[in-house]
Design a protein around this motif. Sequence first.
Motif, short mmCIF file in Angstrom:
data_model
loop_
_atom_site.label_atom_id
_atom_site.label_comp_id
_atom_site.label_asym_id
_atom_site.label_seq_id
_atom_site.Cartn_x
_atom_site.Cartn_y
_atom_site.Cartn_z
N GLY A 75 0.80 -1.21 0.00
CA GLY A 75 0.00 0.00 0.00
C GLY A 75 0.84 1.27 0.00
N THR A 76 0.26 2.32 0.55
CA THR A 76 0.92 3.63 0.55
C THR A 76 0.90 4.22 1.95
OG1 THR A 76 -1.19 4.67 -0.05
CG2 THR A 76 0.33 4.12 -1.85
N VAL A 77 1.88 5.07 2.23
CA VAL A 77 1.96 5.76 3.51
C VAL A 77 1.29 7.12 3.38
CG1 VAL A 77 3.50 6.73 5.25
CG2 VAL A 77 4.08 4.56 4.15
N GLU A 78 0.45 7.43 4.37
CA GLU A 78 -0.22 8.73 4.41
C GLU A 78 0.09 9.41 5.74
OE1 GLU A 78 -4.33 8.48 3.42
OE2 GLU A 78 -3.95 7.38 1.55
N GLY A 79 -0.48 10.57 5.93
CA GLY A 79 -0.19 11.33 7.14
C GLY A 79 -0.52 10.60 8.41
N ALA A 80 -1.63 9.83 8.41
CA ALA A 80 -2.10 9.19 9.63
C ALA A 80 -1.72 7.73 9.75
CB ALA A 80 -3.63 9.34 9.74
N GLY A 81 -1.20 7.13 8.66
CA GLY A 81 -0.89 5.70 8.75
C GLY A 81 -0.57 5.10 7.39
N VAL A 82 -0.88 3.81 7.24
CA VAL A 82 -0.61 3.10 6.00
C VAL A 82 -1.94 2.63 5.41
CG1 VAL A 82 -0.23 0.87 7.18
CG2 VAL A 82 0.74 1.26 4.91
N ARG A 83 -2.13 2.85 4.11
CA ARG A 83 -3.38 2.52 3.45
C ARG A 83 -3.20 1.27 2.60
NH1 ARG A 83 -8.00 5.31 2.85
NH2 ARG A 83 -7.06 7.29 3.44
N CYS A 84 -4.10 0.31 2.76
CA CYS A 84 -4.04 -0.93 2.00
C CYS A 84 -4.22 -0.64 0.51
CB CYS A 84 -5.12 -1.89 2.49
SG CYS A 84 -5.19 -3.44 1.55
N GLY A 85 -3.43 -1.32 -0.29
CA GLY A 85 -3.48 -1.10 -1.73
C GLY A 85 -4.56 -1.87 -2.45
N TYR A 86 -5.47 -2.56 -1.72
CA TYR A 86 -6.53 -3.34 -2.35
C TYR A 86 -7.87 -2.60 -2.30
CZ TYR A 86 -8.62 -7.85 -3.82
OH TYR A 86 -9.24 -8.86 -4.50
N HIS A 87 -8.34 -2.30 -1.08
CA HIS A 87 -9.63 -1.61 -0.93
C HIS A 87 -9.52 -0.32 -0.11
CE1 HIS A 87 -10.78 -5.82 -1.82
NE2 HIS A 87 -11.72 -5.23 -2.56
N GLY A 88 -8.30 0.11 0.16
CA GLY A 88 -8.11 1.44 0.73
C GLY A 88 -8.29 1.58 2.23
N MET A 89 -8.36 0.50 2.98
CA MET A 89 -8.49 0.62 4.43
C MET A 89 -7.22 1.25 5.01
SD MET A 89 -10.41 -3.01 5.24
CE MET A 89 -10.48 -2.78 7.01
N LEU A 90 -7.41 2.22 5.90
CA LEU A 90 -6.30 2.98 6.46
C LEU A 90 -6.04 2.54 7.90
CD1 LEU A 90 -4.30 5.37 6.10
CD2 LEU A 90 -6.11 6.87 7.02
N TYR A 91 -4.77 2.21 8.20
CA TYR A 91 -4.40 1.71 9.52
C TYR A 91 -3.49 2.71 10.23
CZ TYR A 91 -6.17 -2.82 8.00
OH TYR A 91 -6.98 -3.84 7.55
N ALA A 92 -3.81 2.98 11.49
CA ALA A 92 -2.98 3.84 12.32
C ALA A 92 -1.80 3.04 12.87
CB ALA A 92 -3.81 4.39 13.48
N PRO A 93 -0.78 3.70 13.42
CA PRO A 93 0.35 2.98 14.02
C PRO A 93 -0.05 2.02 15.13
CG PRO A 93 0.95 5.27 13.66
CD PRO A 93 -0.52 5.15 13.35
N SER A 94 -1.22 2.21 15.72
CA SER A 94 -1.71 1.29 16.75
C SER A 94 -2.20 -0.03 16.17
CB SER A 94 -2.87 1.94 17.51
OG SER A 94 -3.97 2.13 16.64
N GLY A 95 -2.34 -0.11 14.83
CA GLY A 95 -2.89 -1.29 14.17
C GLY A 95 -4.38 -1.22 13.94
N GLN A 96 -5.05 -0.24 14.52
CA GLN A 96 -6.49 -0.08 14.36
C GLN A 96 -6.80 0.53 13.00
OE1 GLN A 96 -9.04 -0.98 16.68
NE2 GLN A 96 -10.25 -0.66 14.82
N CYS A 97 -7.78 -0.03 12.32
CA CYS A 97 -8.27 0.59 11.09
C CYS A 97 -9.03 1.85 11.45
CB CYS A 97 -9.17 -0.37 10.32
SG CYS A 97 -9.89 0.34 8.81
N ILE A 98 -8.70 2.97 10.82
CA ILE A 98 -9.35 4.23 11.15
C ILE A 98 -10.17 4.79 9.99
CG2 ILE A 98 -7.71 4.87 12.94
CD1 ILE A 98 -6.21 6.56 10.89
N GLU A 99 -10.15 4.10 8.86
CA GLU A 99 -10.98 4.55 7.74
C GLU A 99 -11.24 3.39 6.79
OE1 GLU A 99 -10.64 7.33 3.75
OE2 GLU A 99 -9.53 8.00 5.54
N ILE A 100 -12.52 3.24 6.39
CA ILE A 100 -12.91 2.30 5.35
C ILE A 100 -13.64 3.10 4.28
CG2 ILE A 100 -14.23 0.24 4.77
CD1 ILE A 100 -14.02 -0.64 7.67
#
Length: 365
Positions: A75-100
């Motif tokens: 995926g890609t790195v963004e300001g708040a975390g890393v975004r999955c390159g399949y369906h765009g789920m965004l993960y914070a450094p805590s491992g929690q998904c913060i955006e779908i």
Amino acid sequence: MTTSCISIQPVKAPPAASPFPLDQWYVAGFSSELTDKPIARTFLNHKVVLFRTGDGQFAALEDRCCHRSLPLSCGTVEGAGVRCGYHGMLYAPSGQCIEIPGQERIPAKAKVKAYTVVEKDHILWIWMPRTEGSEPTTDAPDYPHHNGPRYKFGSGNYHYKAPWQLIHDNLLDLSHLGYVHLKTIGGNARLHMNAEMKVSTEGDQVRVVRLMPDSAPPPTYKAAWPFGDKCERWQEIEFHLSHLRIWTGAVEPGTDAIDDPNRGGFHMRGFHGITPETDETCHYFWSMASNKHPDMPENIDEVIRQTAFTFDEDRVVIEAQYKNMLEFGEQATWTDIHVDVGANRARRIVSRLLEQQHAERMADA
């Protein structure tokens, strides 16, 4: 006749054994490696993605999206975390998904395992816990030579097709320099094999000191310092479970004593982070810090170039050694010689830590 029901409780299986000591800091890389892209690495048989957020926070997560298991390193790195390159789920450094994307509600179980990772003295350290989620019990190691005004340093990394303890063996026994590294840091092979050597152990650390007075300076030393035909050399090696620190160098004859902790002369301070990847492969994260003579040009680029060349030579030897061990199997027994004292002590430390870990694991079962 009466019957009774007996409740049979399932036997709790012990947690899976690790072939590596846990509840330890291991080297994950250098902070300079994390730019705008995630990095995929495997540590101790665990797939991990490393990244740095927009606000500079270092993070390490299990390299797997909880949705459809694509590696997050794709995926890609963004300001708040890393975004999955399949369906765009965004993960914070805590491992929690913060955006779908396209979905407001985020399930609580939409998360992945997070590891504690810290940056210290330009080195990335990852805590590999025995129990998932447990906090570090010690601070990550210091390595001040990356920041002191006396030295400049460069760094690099290697991937080895060999187990991590073979690299320990190699670094704790520098008698091989006279045979393997003739073009750089080697020197007289017989002098290396007969050097005065003192080995000591304290806790989980091994220290090897080798002194080589009246030595011919090897090519790397001559290129960096105005030595004549002779120099007084030293080699000081410190083994720690996750890394080794090797201080080598030389002074000109008739100047400082080679056992003086404040001696001058030419210094090479090597950091060697040896982190298992799998049972049969490992990472080798290295840096070399060196000083320059006031009357000579800046030497760090040449020192780093020659250091990398010596590590190329080491890798050829160690990977060939391991390949031969596999081919000979049980026939590949070892006969120890006098230079093996430090390496054998380090292996005993690793064995003791694994025995303690096994006892704790069985007690928890």
